[in-house]
Design an enzyme around this catalytic site. Structure first.
Site, PDB file in Angstrom:
ATOM      1  N   ASP A   8      -0.026  -5.147   3.337  1.00  0.00           N
ATOM      2  CA  ASP A   8       0.124  -6.507   2.824  1.00  0.00           C
ATOM      3  C   ASP A   8       0.141  -7.580   3.917  1.00  0.00           C
ATOM      4  O   ASP A   8       1.047  -7.620   4.749  1.00  0.00           O
ATOM      5  CB  ASP A   8       1.422  -6.625   2.033  1.00  0.00           C
ATOM      6  CG  ASP A   8       1.532  -5.610   0.914  1.00  0.00           C
ATOM      7  OD1 ASP A   8       1.328  -4.413   1.187  1.00  0.00           O
ATOM      8  OD2 ASP A   8       1.867  -6.003  -0.209  1.00  0.00           O
ATOM      9  N   GLU A  39      -2.644  -9.774  -1.079  1.00  0.00           N
ATOM     10  CA  GLU A  39      -1.979 -10.456  -2.196  1.00  0.00           C
ATOM     11  C   GLU A  39      -0.888 -11.426  -1.758  1.00  0.00           C
ATOM     12  O   GLU A  39      -0.387 -12.197  -2.576  1.00  0.00           O
ATOM     13  CB  GLU A  39      -1.403  -9.426  -3.166  1.00  0.00           C
ATOM     14  CG  GLU A  39      -0.192  -8.691  -2.663  1.00  0.00           C
ATOM     15  CD  GLU A  39       0.888  -8.586  -3.739  1.00  0.00           C
ATOM     16  OE1 GLU A  39       0.609  -8.856  -4.908  1.00  0.00           O
ATOM     17  OE2 GLU A  39       2.024  -8.254  -3.376  1.00  0.00           O
ATOM     18  N   ASN A  40      -0.513 -11.408  -0.474  1.00  0.00           N
ATOM     19  CA  ASN A  40       0.539 -12.312   0.015  1.00  0.00           C
ATOM     20  C   ASN A  40       0.030 -13.293   1.062  1.00  0.00           C
ATOM     21  O   ASN A  40       0.789 -13.787   1.895  1.00  0.00           O
ATOM     22  CB  ASN A  40       1.683 -11.505   0.625  1.00  0.00           C
ATOM     23  CG  ASN A  40       2.333 -10.536  -0.330  1.00  0.00           C
ATOM     24  OD1 ASN A  40       2.433  -9.347  -0.044  1.00  0.00           O
ATOM     25  ND2 ASN A  40       2.778 -11.019  -1.470  1.00  0.00           N
ATOM     26  N   HIS A  69       1.230  -9.993  -7.175  1.00  0.00           N
ATOM     27  CA  HIS A  69       1.083 -11.441  -7.009  1.00  0.00           C
ATOM     28  C   HIS A  69      -0.357 -11.908  -7.186  1.00  0.00           C
ATOM     29  O   HIS A  69      -0.706 -13.026  -6.799  1.00  0.00           O
ATOM     30  CB  HIS A  69       1.592 -11.873  -5.636  1.00  0.00           C
ATOM     31  CG  HIS A  69       3.068 -11.756  -5.476  1.00  0.00           C
ATOM     32  ND1 HIS A  69       3.964 -12.375  -6.338  1.00  0.00           N
ATOM     33  CD2 HIS A  69       3.830 -11.081  -4.560  1.00  0.00           C
ATOM     34  CE1 HIS A  69       5.196 -12.091  -5.953  1.00  0.00           C
ATOM     35  NE2 HIS A  69       5.151 -11.307  -4.892  1.00  0.00           N
ATOM     36  N   HIS A 153      -0.177  -0.031  -5.376  1.00  0.00           N
ATOM     37  CA  HIS A 153       0.786  -1.099  -5.113  1.00  0.00           C
ATOM     38  C   HIS A 153       2.011  -0.846  -5.995  1.00  0.00           C
ATOM     39  O   HIS A 153       2.022  -1.182  -7.184  1.00  0.00           O
ATOM     40  CB  HIS A 153       0.142  -2.444  -5.449  1.00  0.00           C
ATOM     41  CG  HIS A 153       0.811  -3.613  -4.814  1.00  0.00           C
ATOM     42  ND1 HIS A 153       0.643  -3.950  -3.496  1.00  0.00           N
ATOM     43  CD2 HIS A 153       1.668  -4.533  -5.321  1.00  0.00           C
ATOM     44  CE1 HIS A 153       1.349  -5.027  -3.211  1.00  0.00           C
ATOM     45  NE2 HIS A 153       1.985  -5.399  -4.305  1.00  0.00           N
ATOM     46  N   HIS A 178       3.137  -2.703  -0.998  1.00  0.00           N
ATOM     47  CA  HIS A 178       4.112  -3.511  -1.738  1.00  0.00           C
ATOM     48  C   HIS A 178       5.477  -3.598  -1.079  1.00  0.00           C
ATOM     49  O   HIS A 178       6.085  -4.663  -1.093  1.00  0.00           O
ATOM     50  CB  HIS A 178       4.292  -3.035  -3.186  1.00  0.00           C
ATOM     51  CG  HIS A 178       5.307  -3.850  -3.956  1.00  0.00           C
ATOM     52  ND1 HIS A 178       5.120  -5.190  -4.235  1.00  0.00           N
ATOM     53  CD2 HIS A 178       6.515  -3.527  -4.485  1.00  0.00           C
ATOM     54  CE1 HIS A 178       6.170  -5.638  -4.916  1.00  0.00           C
ATOM     55  NE2 HIS A 178       7.022  -4.661  -5.069  1.00  0.00           N
ATOM     56  N   HIS A 180       6.308  -3.470   2.060  1.00  0.00           N
ATOM     57  CA  HIS A 180       6.204  -4.153   3.356  1.00  0.00           C
ATOM     58  C   HIS A 180       6.883  -3.396   4.493  1.00  0.00           C
ATOM     59  O   HIS A 180       7.070  -3.945   5.578  1.00  0.00           O
ATOM     60  CB  HIS A 180       6.787  -5.579   3.286  1.00  0.00           C
ATOM     61  CG  HIS A 180       5.996  -6.511   2.439  1.00  0.00           C
ATOM     62  ND1 HIS A 180       6.077  -7.889   2.560  1.00  0.00           N
ATOM     63  CD2 HIS A 180       5.096  -6.288   1.442  1.00  0.00           C
ATOM     64  CE1 HIS A 180       5.275  -8.471   1.675  1.00  0.00           C
ATOM     65  NE2 HIS A 180       4.674  -7.500   0.989  1.00  0.00           N
TER      66      HIS A 180
END
Length: 269
Positions: A8, A39-40, A69, A153, A178, A180
């Site tokens: 991520d 996604e972040n 997200h 994820h 997901h 992290h």
């Protein structure tokens, strides 16, 4: 065949780290397919824009995956249908879900599938990821697609490992995203599927999974809602993995993690 995968990417610092290190990592590992979870990537740490997607592709990504997200930035609805290499989770519910849950690449004559999937434990409600992936993998195998990479994820280690074992021998790799936080369990499962519970994140290293830590601590202390912001200062971290796959059988040969931070500096830039 080599797969290079980055976990991520969080905020502006994450994007800067990708721009700095991904070209060098590609030069070192010479991957045939490079996948980045994006996604972040926005300043808020939630969602992606078309510019950020293009920036990841320019830095060297072949496929960008998303997660819970995916829909946080409304701009995505204006371009995701036209970008087959930007993947949202396959098992999002509904009949007319925008975008694509998987994509197929031709790599030197070998057909390669990359799939994005989302877990259900401690996550927003989605359709069953096990049923969704089972159906798609069956269809891909019927079409003689043997090299299959899955970005799962999901929140819990148990759901990720269960999916890895469920797909063992049917896909080339299952790599989790997901949380992290990179896990220390790169392995090839008994029937040839490469597995890593979580690839970790690429972004700020000094906060709480990429966010400024003070508001997070206050939420734990008070149990009251608080506004979180992406950490923008301090040290960074880049996390990911490399999966080596036999292009003929689709079986993984080796999985190794990538970690670049203050304690693990990268010399080839």
């Amino acid at each position: 065949m080599q797969f290079l995968f980055l976990g991520d990417v969080v905020g502006e610092m994450g994007m800067q780290l990708v721009a700095r290190y991904l070209p060098a990592l590609k030069k070192e590992f010479k991957p045939q397919v490079t996948i980045v979870n994006g996604e972040n990537t926005t300043k808020s740490g939630r969602g992606i824009t078309q510019k950020l997607f293009k920036d990841l592709m320019k830095a060297g990504a072949d496929v960008v995956t998303l997660g819970n997200h995916a829909w946080n930035n409304q701009e995505i609805f204006s371009f995701i249908d036209q970008t087959p290499n930007l993947l949202r989770p396959l098992n999002y519910p509904g009949q007319d879900v925008p975008g694509h849950g998987w994509t197929q690449l031709n790599v030197n004559g070998t057909q390669v599938a990359v799939i994005n999937l989302q877990g259900r434990v401690f996550m927003e409600a989605t359709d069953d990821p096990f049923a969704a992936i089972d159906q798609l993998v069956t269809e891909l195998q019927a079409a003689n697609v043997n090299v299959i990479f899955v970005d799962f994820h999901a929140e819990t280690t148990s759901e990720k490992k269960a999916l890895g074992l469920f797909l063992d021998g049917r896909v080339s790799a299952v790599v989790g995203t997901h949380t992290h936080v990179q896990t220390n369990d790169p392995q090839v499962l008994a029937h040839g599927t490469g597995f890593l519970t979580d690839a970790g994140m690429t972004g700020p290293a000094t906060g709480v999974i990429g966010m400024e830590y003070q508001p997070v601590i206050q939420k734990f202390l008070t149990a009251r809602p608080n506004r979180f912001a992406v950490q923008t200062t301090g040290a960074g971290i880049l996390s990911g993995c490399v999966v080596n796959v036999d292009a003929h059988t689709g079986r993984a040969k080796k999985v190794r993690t990538i970690l670049i931070d203050q304690d693990h500096p990268y010399q080839n830039v």
